[in-house]
Structures are given as structure tokens and as C-alpha cells.
Scaffold this active site. Structure first.
Site, PDB file in Angstrom:
ATOM      1  N   ILE A   1      47.754  41.504  48.136  1.00  0.00           N
ATOM      2  CA  ILE A   1      46.477  41.766  49.310  1.00  0.00           C
ATOM      3  C   ILE A   1      45.575  41.415  47.863  1.00  0.00           C
ATOM      4  CG2 ILE A   1      45.295  44.500  49.606  1.00  0.00           C
ATOM      5  CD1 ILE A   1      48.217  42.164  51.520  1.00  0.00           C
ATOM      6  N   GLU A   2      45.810  42.154  46.345  1.00  0.00           N
ATOM      7  CA  GLU A   2      45.610  42.429  45.362  1.00  0.00           C
ATOM      8  C   GLU A   2      45.042  41.242  44.835  1.00  0.00           C
ATOM      9  OE1 GLU A   2      44.309  45.538  43.826  1.00  0.00           O
ATOM     10  OE2 GLU A   2      45.517  46.950  44.629  1.00  0.00           O
TER      11      GLU A   2
END
Length: 532
Positions: A152-153
Site C-alpha cells: 500500500i505504501e
């Protein structure tokens, strides 16, 4: 004695023994109640000692027994002792967070499922780092969903940098990184370091979970900041509303943050349901850690390990320069098999390990001056140290320069950990002469022109606080524009004097006087000189 008599005696003996055995067993199951306090002491009677018994858990007579109910006697599921088939299987077994449901999760599932190429690139990139992250999460007994957070990051890209200057696989902001001991200097950025950033990220997540007591809130704080989440919780508490993640008012990015993680979790858990194929990632380490005792060039490490410099930097993305400084980065990562090759070849290596070192600039100077001092071309010094054009290097800056006989030692720890590159505009200086005002000294005059008093004193061979006479000429080195302005201001009185002399010349021409002819012609020449 007849057989009949013997049979009767045997039956009587057996009956007596059975009764005795019953009484013995009954006596073992009874307890002797204590004597009431009001009863006088009985006369002493020799009795056998009463053995200690367990405390009685009988209910008092006035408390009714509860009704007999039906309870579930099924046993919990037994954890499988089989080794995980691959790393994905191991990750699935460690999922422990409560699932999040809702339209946002469905939307993110569809977004990922319709981009199989993106998932393929992202998961293949993760194969280098995921085993280490899984190991660390298991060691800390944290939920395995956190191993998916770099998807996600940063899509598992250690070189990723956001518009807000967050960097690395776990996307640390500069200040947050510093608070978790992630060094950021001219030689390295630990926010991109695989081991250091993973350690810091898990430390931070544990800290957030301890504060909020909920993993969804901890993740929201990781994305939005713990102060913002705390204020959102306080706002809902004042309104008497729920403080769960889904009930807080937060920005759209944070609102979608946990649903994104849930969507990736669902795809990893059941890839076939989303028409997704995950690349095989073995349940074994991809890299090994090697400790360096000396500074080494990246080119030398790569050659001894039998890998390309590009592959080396993929596992060691925090390094900014062509050299690894052992005092600042003692541990490097190499592919598992190549680590053994490196150590074997290093033991046999006889040449130099490093051709670079760090040089701390003693005083502010131009790049050309610095290059001349260290024996490099200006272009090479700019390229190696990423110095833009039209900039000077300020005192205290650390530059990477070639090793020489005079500069042949390894970089000390304080330089490797705190190196900085400080620049200032490279201004062309012009030698200018100015006049001192009444009551000025060297320091006051320097302050008036915005230069160093020490420099003014050095340029004019004076003391820093030396008094100056009104009109005394002082030499300054000023930027070109400032020099032009100071020169024009010093010419104003001359222009006034020239115009005065010009008027006097005109009057002298009207009234010729023999004795003043030379004087008038000289005044005319002065006026002409000033005009030019």
C-alpha cells in the site's frame, strides 16, 4: 470339621472384610467439622491424627443450584504442523486482524483485480524483502497483515518518494524517520534501508497499537498521524459517537487506507477468486547480511560477490555514493548464495578496497577551488557530489573525493553519520573602493555593506575594530550588483563638482582673464572625464 462348616466360615469372613473395606473407604471421604466455639472443651481422649483435607467448595444451603444447561463441547481447531508450502501460505496462516467489510473494500478489490500487470510487478518486487519482514513480524507476534503494508505504501519500491517527501518501502517522513534513528545525510538515507526501515516501521506500529488498542486505528495513525487520529477520537467522544475506525471523520486517503490493505489481504488469501496468479516465493531467505570491517567501493563489492552494481543497489538502496562507509553502514545485504562467494573472494583479495574517501571543506570556496585542492576536475566533483551549477560549497560540507597518500584513511563515524552538503550562490565578486563615514570603524563599515568584518580587515591589512577617518578609502570585494551600486553612489559628489566646475568654465569664457586660462581648461578636462 465338615466342608459345609468351612464354607460358612469363609462366607462370614468375606462378609466381614467387605464391610470393613466399605467403612474404611467411607471414612476417607468424610471430613471432621470443627467444634463450635461455645462447646466446652471435652476431656482429652487419645485419637488418631486427622489428615489434612482440601478446602470444601460446597455452596451454603440457602443458595439454590443453577439450572443444568447445554454447553458446547467442541474442541477448537488444531493448528497445522505442516511446513508452509510457500511464503504466501505462511502469510495466510498469520492473518489475525478483524476483517473490514464495506463498499470501499469492494472498490479497492476491483481496482487491483483489473490491474494484473501491476500486481505482478509489485509481488515480484516484494520477493526480495518479504521473507525478512515476515520473520520480524512473527518474532514480535504481530498480525501478518502488516507484512502487506508496503504494498500500500510504496508497492515495495525502496526508492519511492512521495510528494510530501516520505521515502522508502515504509514511506517515512524526514522528521518521523529521525525520531526512529533513521539517519539521513549526504552519504545515505536509512529510510530506504531494508533492515533499518523495517525495524523502525514495526516499532512505530507497535507503539501506535499500544496507544490506541486497535490495529485499524493504529494503521490510520501511521498514515494520518497519531495526533490527528487522537483529535478525531476525542471529537466523537464529546458527541457521544463511536470511536471505531469506520466512524471517525478523516481525509479520503486515510479513509481508504485500511480498505486498501483489506483488499490486498483478500486477494492474497484467495487469489483464484480474483483471477490473480501470485508468483512463487519460497519460504526461505532471499539475502544474507555481511559485516564490513573496512570502507569498500560498491564496484569492488559487486565484483567480489559476482553480481552487478544494479543488483547490489536493489538490496542496499540507502547508499547514495559509490562507496560503502563501514563506520556508518557496517552491514550490507547480498543474495544468499553470493554472500558466501563474496566472503571467499574477499579473503583472497589483495588490491585496494576503496578508492574514495570523505573530505570536510575547511572554508567556503567555489567548486573550482575545491576541485583543485582535491585533484579532480570541476565537472567530476560536481557529478560525484551532485552539486548544481552556480553554487559555492560552504565550510563544514563533506565531499566524496579520491583517496591519495595524504587522504587514505577510512571515513570516521562522526562524518559517516552526520555528513552534510551546504551550498550558497556562487556570486562574482568585484574589487570596489568605498569611503568611510565619520565615526566609523572597520566593523561598522563591514556591517553597512553586508560583508564580514574579518574579511574587510584582511583585505585592507587592518585590525577588525580599527577606527577609520572620514573619507578614508577602503577596499571591498562585493557582488557585482552591489559593487555597481556603491560605485555609482561614490560618483554622485563628483558629478555635482563637475557641474559646478562647468558653470564656472562658462562664466570664465564670458569674462576672459589671462591668469585663469590654465585653471579653466583644467576644470573643463575634469568635467569631460566625469561624463565619460
Amino acid at each position: 470339621m465338615t466342608p459345609f462348616s468351612l464354607s460358612r466360615i469363609s462366607r462370614r469372613w468375606l462378609n466381614t472384610a467387605g464391610v470393613a473395606l466399605f467403612l474404611v473407604l467411607s471414612g476417607c471421604a468424610t471430613t471432621v467439622p470443627p467444634a463450635p466455639a461455645t462447646t466446652p472443651n471435652p476431656p482429652e481422649v487419645a485419637t488418631a491424627p486427622v489428615p489434612k483435607t482440601l478446602p470444601s467448595y460446597r455452596l451454603p444451603a440457602d443458595i439454590p443450584l443453577s439450572a443444568i444447561g447445554i454447553s458446547d463441547t467442541s474442541l477448537p481447531g488444531v493448528a497445522s504442523l505442516d511446513a508452509p508450502a510457500d511464503l504466501w501460505d505462511r502469510i495466510r496462516r498469520g492473518f489475525a486482524m478483524p476483517d473490514l467489510e464495506g463498499d470501499l473494500v469492494r472498490d479497492r478489490e476491483q481496482w487491483y483485480a483489473t490491474r494484473p500487470d501491476y500486481i505482478q510487478r509489485m509481488t515480484e518486487r516484494s520477493s526480495r524483502y518479504l521473507f525478512h519482514i515476515v520473520e520480524e513480524i512473527e518474532r514480535r507476534n504481530m498480525p501478518m497483515e502488516l507484512a502487506l503494508l508496503p504494498f500500500i505504501e510504496s508497492a515495495f519500491n525502496p526508492q519511492a518518494v512521495s510528494s510530501a517527501r516520505a521515502a522508502g518501502m515504509w514511506q517515512f517522513m524526514p522528521a518521523t524517520g529521525e525520531s526512529f534513528d533513521l539517519r539521513q545525510n549526504v552519504f545515505r538515507d536509512d529510510r530506504r534501508d531494508v533492515l533499518a526501515s523495517t525495524r523502525a516501521a514495526l516499532d512505530y506500529l507497535q507503539q501506535l497499537h499500544t496507544r490506541f488498542g486497535d490495529w485499524h486505528l493504529a494503521l490510520a495513525a501511521y498514515n494520518w498521524g497519531q495526533g490527528n487520529v487522537n483529535r478525531a477520537i476525542t471529537r466523537n467522544q464529546r458527541l457521544g459517537q463511536s470511536t471505531a475506525y469506520t466512524d471517525l471523520t478523516m481525509p479520503a486517503e486515510t479513509r481508504q487506507y485500511v480498505p486498501k490493505l483489506q483488499a490486498v489481504k483478500n486477494i492474497i488469501a484467495r487469489p483464484e477468486a480474483y483471477n490473480t496468479t501470485l508468483p512463487l516465493i519460497g519460504n526461505h531467505p532471499f539475502f544474507d547480511t555481511v559485516t564490513l570491517q573496512r570502507d569498500m567501493d560498491v564496484a569492488v563489492i559487486s565484483r567480489l560477490a559476482g553480481i552487478s552494481e544494479a543488483d547490489f543497489r536493489v538490496l542496499n538502496p540507502s547508499l547514495k555514493q559509490p562507496m560503502v562507509m563501514a563506520a556508518g553502514t557496517p552491514n550490507i545485504l547480498l543474495p544468499w548464495d553470493n554472500a558466501v562467494v563474496f566472503e571467499d573472494n574477499l579473503a583472497k583479495h589483495t588490491g585496494p578496497l576503496a578508492t574514495w574517501t570523505a573530505w570536510v571543506v575547511p572554508s567556503t570556496m567555489s567548486v573550482a577551488q575545491a576541485a583543485k585542492r582535491v585533484g579532480m576536475s570541476e565537472a567530476e566533483l560536481r557529478s560525484v557530489n551532485n552539486i548544481p551549477p552556480r553554487m559555492q560549497v560552504r565550510a563544514g560540507s563533506s565531499l566524496l573525493v579520491p583517496r591519495t597518500e595524504q587522504r587514505n584513511g577510512d571515513v570516521p563515524g562522526h562524518v559517516a553519520d552526520n555528513a552534510r552538503l551546504s551550498l550558497q550562490p556562487d556570486v562574482v565578486l568585484t574589487r570596489t573602493t568605498v569611503r568611510a563615514r565619520k565615526g566609523e570603524n572597520v566593523a561598522r563599515l563591514a556591517r553597512r555593506y553586508g560583508v564580514s568584518a574579518v574579511s574587510v580587515a584582511d583585505w585592507n591589512k587592518l585590525a577588525v575594530n580599527a577606527p577609520l577617518k572620514a573619507g578614508q578609502r577602503i577596499t571591498l570585494l562585493l557582488p557585482k550588483r552591489a559593487a555597481t551600486a556603491s560605485a555609482s553612489s561614490s560618483k554622485k559628489p563628483v558629478k555635482r563638482a563637475a557641474s559646478t566646475s562647468k558653470r564656472k568654465t562658462v562664466s570664465a569664457q564670458r569674462k576672459p582673464v589671462k591668469g585663469k586660462a590654465v585653471s579653466s581648461s583644467s576644470k573643463t578636462r575634469v568635467a569631460t572625464t566625469v561624463k565619460k
